[in-house]
Design an enzyme around this catalytic site. Sequence first.
Site, PDB file in Angstrom:
ATOM      1  N   ARG A 248      47.991 -52.901 -24.219  1.00  0.00           N
ATOM      2  CA  ARG A 248      46.764 -52.506 -24.928  1.00  0.00           C
ATOM      3  C   ARG A 248      46.939 -52.759 -26.427  1.00  0.00           C
ATOM      4  O   ARG A 248      46.050 -53.299 -27.081  1.00  0.00           O
ATOM      5  CB  ARG A 248      46.488 -51.035 -24.635  1.00  0.00           C
ATOM      6  CG  ARG A 248      45.222 -50.456 -25.260  1.00  0.00           C
ATOM      7  CD  ARG A 248      44.958 -49.091 -24.636  1.00  0.00           C
ATOM      8  NE  ARG A 248      44.119 -48.227 -25.449  1.00  0.00           N
ATOM      9  CZ  ARG A 248      42.796 -48.256 -25.461  1.00  0.00           C
ATOM     10  NH1 ARG A 248      42.128 -49.140 -24.720  1.00  0.00           N
ATOM     11  NH2 ARG A 248      42.107 -47.413 -26.210  1.00  0.00           N
ATOM     12  N   HIS A 271      37.704 -46.457 -28.719  1.00  0.00           N
ATOM     13  CA  HIS A 271      38.123 -45.404 -29.642  1.00  0.00           C
ATOM     14  C   HIS A 271      36.890 -44.647 -30.143  1.00  0.00           C
ATOM     15  O   HIS A 271      35.860 -45.258 -30.412  1.00  0.00           O
ATOM     16  CB  HIS A 271      38.864 -45.999 -30.846  1.00  0.00           C
ATOM     17  CG  HIS A 271      40.270 -46.396 -30.544  1.00  0.00           C
ATOM     18  ND1 HIS A 271      40.993 -47.261 -31.353  1.00  0.00           N
ATOM     19  CD2 HIS A 271      41.115 -46.052 -29.533  1.00  0.00           C
ATOM     20  CE1 HIS A 271      42.204 -47.429 -30.842  1.00  0.00           C
ATOM     21  NE2 HIS A 271      42.295 -46.701 -29.740  1.00  0.00           N
TER      22      HIS A 271
END
Length: 299
Positions: A248, A271
């Site tokens: 990631r 996020h």
Amino acid sequence: MPVHPYNINIQQFIEYLQFEKRYSAHTVLAYHTDLEQFFAYLQSQYDSMDIREINSSIIKSWLAEIKEDDISSRSIKRKISSLKSFFKFHMKSGLIGKSPVANIIAPKISKRLPSFVEEKDMNTLLNTLDFEDNWKGKTERLVLLTFYHTGIRLSELIGLPIQQIDFHYNQIKVLGKGNKERIIPVTSELVSSLHEYLEQRLTIATEVNNLFITEKGKALSRNHVYKLVKLNIGKVSTIQKKSPHVLRHTFATHLMNNGAELNAVKELLGHSSLAATQVYTHNTIEKLKDAYKKAHPKA
């Protein structure tokens, strides 16, 4: 045998995390473990203290005790966060008037740059490395390809249902933390590999709807995926950390290094705030510094 009030208090909070906050099983377990550890200490030291009698001195004495076990600052910070969430929940429910953790300061953690695999090493991993010519090998390569091409989390990958893949628009719908949905565009290389995988998947008897399955038709486990990622990264890179989360980081770092906008990377990663994504700019800056040193005549 009567159920201890602490267990009821913990269970109410855990159910809130599961059914209202919709946290992953992994996150809920971490909270549960921290709370059980704290209340076990409480019972051993103070017998049957009422939850309303817990104060900051008691919290500090527990933290002092666990620090002696050489627990990392990161773990202590998480335990403080677990307690803060727990007491905040019971303040809102009216059980307690104030939180005993409100004035507890968590230890500072030095910011570490995210570990990532170099582009040349990822190319070796996906284009040169030999995988077994069977279902296991095909699954392993596609898992690695999907991590690198989408930046999704481990929990998102193993729980990814087939119907979330949109072949018409070349995109994947991912259900992330806090039950938030996001759309990730995917490359033609990944789309082609997914097509081929799904065609062969039809030959395996299974009752699960997860995209990735074993040769026995079972959904992949966290442990299985973690091990295969660690093993295969180790074949092409010498970095210390080798995990799905490193892939990631690799996805995000390579995007930033190749000119992607910070906001776009934030959305792709899912996020909630830009602050979480900004850590990837450090690797980009380090790359710029390196290029400057190599190219500038006065460097």
